[in-house]
Scaffold this motif. Structure first.
Motif, PDB file in Angstrom:
ATOM      1  N   ASP A 255       0.815  -1.220   0.000  1.00  0.00           N
ATOM      2  CA  ASP A 255       0.000   0.000   0.000  1.00  0.00           C
ATOM      3  C   ASP A 255       0.847   1.267   0.000  1.00  0.00           C
ATOM      4  O   ASP A 255       0.556   2.223   0.732  1.00  0.00           O
ATOM      5  CB  ASP A 255      -0.960   0.013   1.204  1.00  0.00           C
ATOM      6  CG  ASP A 255      -2.079  -1.007   1.072  1.00  0.00           C
ATOM      7  OD1 ASP A 255      -2.337  -1.465  -0.057  1.00  0.00           O
ATOM      8  OD2 ASP A 255      -2.692  -1.349   2.103  1.00  0.00           O
ATOM      9  N   GLY A 256       1.931   1.264  -0.779  1.00  0.00           N
ATOM     10  CA  GLY A 256       2.774   2.448  -0.883  1.00  0.00           C
ATOM     11  C   GLY A 256       3.725   2.662   0.281  1.00  0.00           C
ATOM     12  O   GLY A 256       4.401   3.688   0.369  1.00  0.00           O
ATOM     13  N   ARG A 257       3.790   1.707   1.182  1.00  0.00           N
ATOM     14  CA  ARG A 257       4.681   1.796   2.348  1.00  0.00           C
ATOM     15  C   ARG A 257       5.688   0.655   2.298  1.00  0.00           C
ATOM     16  O   ARG A 257       5.426  -0.381   1.719  1.00  0.00           O
ATOM     17  CB  ARG A 257       3.884   1.723   3.653  1.00  0.00           C
ATOM     18  CG  ARG A 257       2.933   2.894   3.821  1.00  0.00           C
ATOM     19  CD  ARG A 257       2.027   2.697   5.036  1.00  0.00           C
ATOM     20  NE  ARG A 257       1.055   3.762   5.130  1.00  0.00           N
ATOM     21  CZ  ARG A 257       1.207   4.836   5.890  1.00  0.00           C
ATOM     22  NH1 ARG A 257       2.291   4.975   6.634  1.00  0.00           N
ATOM     23  NH2 ARG A 257       0.288   5.768   5.920  1.00  0.00           N
ATOM     24  N   VAL A 258       6.832   0.866   2.960  1.00  0.00           N
ATOM     25  CA  VAL A 258       7.875  -0.150   2.988  1.00  0.00           C
ATOM     26  C   VAL A 258       8.073  -0.619   4.433  1.00  0.00           C
ATOM     27  O   VAL A 258       7.992   0.177   5.368  1.00  0.00           O
ATOM     28  CB  VAL A 258       9.194   0.382   2.374  1.00  0.00           C
ATOM     29  CG1 VAL A 258       9.777   1.523   3.190  1.00  0.00           C
ATOM     30  CG2 VAL A 258      10.201  -0.724   2.192  1.00  0.00           C
ATOM     31  N   LEU A 259       8.306  -1.926   4.589  1.00  0.00           N
ATOM     32  CA  LEU A 259       8.502  -2.491   5.925  1.00  0.00           C
ATOM     33  C   LEU A 259       9.901  -2.168   6.422  1.00  0.00           C
ATOM     34  O   LEU A 259      10.893  -2.471   5.757  1.00  0.00           O
ATOM     35  CB  LEU A 259       8.296  -4.012   5.910  1.00  0.00           C
ATOM     36  CG  LEU A 259       8.498  -4.709   7.260  1.00  0.00           C
ATOM     37  CD1 LEU A 259       7.492  -4.216   8.311  1.00  0.00           C
ATOM     38  CD2 LEU A 259       8.407  -6.217   7.108  1.00  0.00           C
ATOM     39  N   LEU A 260       9.968  -1.557   7.611  1.00  0.00           N
ATOM     40  CA  LEU A 260      11.239  -1.276   8.280  1.00  0.00           C
ATOM     41  C   LEU A 260      11.231  -1.949   9.637  1.00  0.00           C
ATOM     42  O   LEU A 260      10.189  -2.067  10.282  1.00  0.00           O
ATOM     43  CB  LEU A 260      11.430   0.231   8.471  1.00  0.00           C
ATOM     44  CG  LEU A 260      11.528   1.073   7.207  1.00  0.00           C
ATOM     45  CD1 LEU A 260      11.598   2.550   7.566  1.00  0.00           C
ATOM     46  CD2 LEU A 260      12.733   0.668   6.379  1.00  0.00           C
ATOM     47  N   VAL A 261      12.411  -2.394  10.064  1.00  0.00           N
ATOM     48  CA  VAL A 261      12.595  -2.982  11.389  1.00  0.00           C
ATOM     49  C   VAL A 261      13.696  -2.208  12.097  1.00  0.00           C
ATOM     50  O   VAL A 261      14.606  -1.679  11.465  1.00  0.00           O
ATOM     51  CB  VAL A 261      12.933  -4.495  11.289  1.00  0.00           C
ATOM     52  CG1 VAL A 261      11.722  -5.278  10.787  1.00  0.00           C
ATOM     53  CG2 VAL A 261      14.127  -4.751  10.384  1.00  0.00           C
TER      54      VAL A 261
ATOM     55  N   GLU B 108      13.028 -15.430   9.124  1.00  0.00           N
ATOM     56  CA  GLU B 108      13.529 -15.416  10.504  1.00  0.00           C
ATOM     57  C   GLU B 108      13.280 -14.075  11.180  1.00  0.00           C
ATOM     58  O   GLU B 108      12.910 -14.036  12.358  1.00  0.00           O
ATOM     59  CB  GLU B 108      15.031 -15.711  10.519  1.00  0.00           C
ATOM     60  CG  GLU B 108      15.386 -17.152  10.249  1.00  0.00           C
ATOM     61  CD  GLU B 108      16.884 -17.416  10.202  1.00  0.00           C
ATOM     62  OE1 GLU B 108      17.257 -18.553   9.898  1.00  0.00           O
ATOM     63  OE2 GLU B 108      17.694 -16.490  10.459  1.00  0.00           O
ATOM     64  N   GLU B 109      13.502 -12.977  10.469  1.00  0.00           N
ATOM     65  CA  GLU B 109      13.429 -11.657  11.098  1.00  0.00           C
ATOM     66  C   GLU B 109      12.028 -11.084  11.188  1.00  0.00           C
ATOM     67  O   GLU B 109      11.771 -10.242  12.040  1.00  0.00           O
ATOM     68  CB  GLU B 109      14.326 -10.661  10.353  1.00  0.00           C
ATOM     69  CG  GLU B 109      15.790 -10.949  10.544  1.00  0.00           C
ATOM     70  CD  GLU B 109      16.674  -9.818  10.073  1.00  0.00           C
ATOM     71  OE1 GLU B 109      16.165  -8.808   9.547  1.00  0.00           O
ATOM     72  OE2 GLU B 109      17.899  -9.935  10.252  1.00  0.00           O
TER      73      GLU B 109
ATOM     74  N   VAL C 281       3.564  -9.395  11.572  1.00  0.00           N
ATOM     75  CA  VAL C 281       5.022  -9.297  11.548  1.00  0.00           C
ATOM     76  C   VAL C 281       5.499  -9.780  12.918  1.00  0.00           C
ATOM     77  O   VAL C 281       5.084  -9.236  13.943  1.00  0.00           O
ATOM     78  CB  VAL C 281       5.495  -7.856  11.272  1.00  0.00           C
ATOM     79  CG1 VAL C 281       7.014  -7.757  11.389  1.00  0.00           C
ATOM     80  CG2 VAL C 281       5.027  -7.395   9.894  1.00  0.00           C
ATOM     81  N   VAL C 282       6.322 -10.814  12.918  1.00  0.00           N
ATOM     82  CA  VAL C 282       6.832 -11.401  14.164  1.00  0.00           C
ATOM     83  C   VAL C 282       8.338 -11.148  14.215  1.00  0.00           C
ATOM     84  O   VAL C 282       9.091 -11.688  13.408  1.00  0.00           O
ATOM     85  CB  VAL C 282       6.533 -12.916  14.226  1.00  0.00           C
ATOM     86  CG1 VAL C 282       7.096 -13.513  15.505  1.00  0.00           C
ATOM     87  CG2 VAL C 282       5.042 -13.173  14.092  1.00  0.00           C
ATOM     88  N   LEU C 283       8.752 -10.297  15.149  1.00  0.00           N
ATOM     89  CA  LEU C 283      10.161  -9.909  15.241  1.00  0.00           C
ATOM     90  C   LEU C 283      10.931 -10.848  16.153  1.00  0.00           C
ATOM     91  O   LEU C 283      10.456 -11.201  17.229  1.00  0.00           O
ATOM     92  CB  LEU C 283      10.270  -8.478  15.771  1.00  0.00           C
ATOM     93  CG  LEU C 283       9.554  -7.402  14.948  1.00  0.00           C
ATOM     94  CD1 LEU C 283       9.667  -6.057  15.643  1.00  0.00           C
ATOM     95  CD2 LEU C 283      10.123  -7.333  13.546  1.00  0.00           C
ATOM     96  N   THR C 284      12.136 -11.232  15.718  1.00  0.00           N
ATOM     97  CA  THR C 284      13.003 -12.074  16.546  1.00  0.00           C
ATOM     98  C   THR C 284      14.323 -11.379  16.869  1.00  0.00           C
ATOM     99  O   THR C 284      14.959 -11.712  17.857  1.00  0.00           O
ATOM    100  CB  THR C 284      13.311 -13.408  15.846  1.00  0.00           C
ATOM    101  OG1 THR C 284      13.907 -13.133  14.577  1.00  0.00           O
ATOM    102  CG2 THR C 284      12.045 -14.237  15.648  1.00  0.00           C
TER     103      THR C 284
ATOM    104  N   ASP D 131      13.509  -4.656  17.752  1.00  0.00           N
ATOM    105  CA  ASP D 131      12.591  -4.309  18.832  1.00  0.00           C
ATOM    106  C   ASP D 131      11.322  -3.604  18.368  1.00  0.00           C
ATOM    107  O   ASP D 131      10.431  -3.361  19.178  1.00  0.00           O
ATOM    108  CB  ASP D 131      13.316  -3.493  19.919  1.00  0.00           C
ATOM    109  CG  ASP D 131      13.715  -2.096  19.469  1.00  0.00           C
ATOM    110  OD1 ASP D 131      13.585  -1.767  18.277  1.00  0.00           O
ATOM    111  OD2 ASP D 131      14.169  -1.323  20.333  1.00  0.00           O
ATOM    112  N   ALA D 132      11.219  -3.277  17.067  1.00  0.00           N
ATOM    113  CA  ALA D 132      10.006  -2.633  16.563  1.00  0.00           C
ATOM    114  C   ALA D 132       9.972  -2.760  15.047  1.00  0.00           C
ATOM    115  O   ALA D 132      10.992  -3.013  14.411  1.00  0.00           O
ATOM    116  CB  ALA D 132       9.981  -1.155  16.959  1.00  0.00           C
ATOM    117  N   HIS D 133       8.768  -2.574  14.489  1.00  0.00           N
ATOM    118  CA  HIS D 133       8.630  -2.528  13.032  1.00  0.00           C
ATOM    119  C   HIS D 133       7.605  -1.461  12.678  1.00  0.00           C
ATOM    120  O   HIS D 133       6.803  -1.050  13.519  1.00  0.00           O
ATOM    121  CB  HIS D 133       8.223  -3.896  12.464  1.00  0.00           C
ATOM    122  CG  HIS D 133       6.759  -4.192  12.575  1.00  0.00           C
ATOM    123  ND1 HIS D 133       6.195  -4.671  13.726  1.00  0.00           N
ATOM    124  CD2 HIS D 133       5.744  -4.064  11.685  1.00  0.00           C
ATOM    125  CE1 HIS D 133       4.907  -4.840  13.546  1.00  0.00           C
ATOM    126  NE2 HIS D 133       4.586  -4.465  12.308  1.00  0.00           N
TER     127      HIS D 133
END
Length: 144
Positions: free
Chosen positions: A33-39, A74-75, A115-118, A121-123
């Protein structure tokens, strides 16, 4: 030659090795939707607090594309559906003082939640025009 061919991935690695680079990272640019996933890196990690795209080390005996799929899973807990393009690479100094080359790929995922982070600390799903604290290389990559 397609981006997903073994020859393409082998060529990327060979080119980096010829340049004297020994550390490889595979990274996923996931748009939705025009956004990019950042962690966000954990505060006590190398470059702690910095936002980045999901990425990780290419292990011995693994191709860049295998690492891309494994590390994304994994991430983030997300499964890559398709690798849709190669977005280029950038080099950076790693925590051991060596140079790492990050290979960046545009991908689609089977589903964008949860989104499951391993390792982070945030996304967030960020607009390219409103990125949080990312490296200049990541900012330039996303801006294209």
């Amino acid at each position: 030659m397609t981006v997903t061919s073994p020859e393409f991935a082998a060529g990327l690695a060979a080119e980096a090795e010829a340049a004297g680079i020994t550390g490889f990272v595979a990274a996923a640019v996931i748009n939705h939707d025009g956004r990019v996933l950042l962690v966000r890196r954990n505060p006590d990690d190398y470059m702690g607090g910095l936002w980045e795209i999901p990425s990780g080390t290419v292990e011995s005996g693994e191709t860049v594309l295998d690492a891309l799929r494994r590390e994304t899973g994994e991430e983030t807990g997300l499964t890559i559906d398709q690798v849709t393009g190669y977005l280029g690479h950038f080099d950076y100094r790693n925590s051991r003082g060596g140079i790492t080359r990050q290979f960046n790929f545009a991908v689609t995922v089977e589903k964008t939640e949860p989104v499951v982070l391993t390792e982070h600390d945030a996304h967030q799903w960020a607009l390219p025009s409103g990125l949080p604290e990312v490296s200049d290389a990541v900012r330039e990559l996303i801006a294209h």
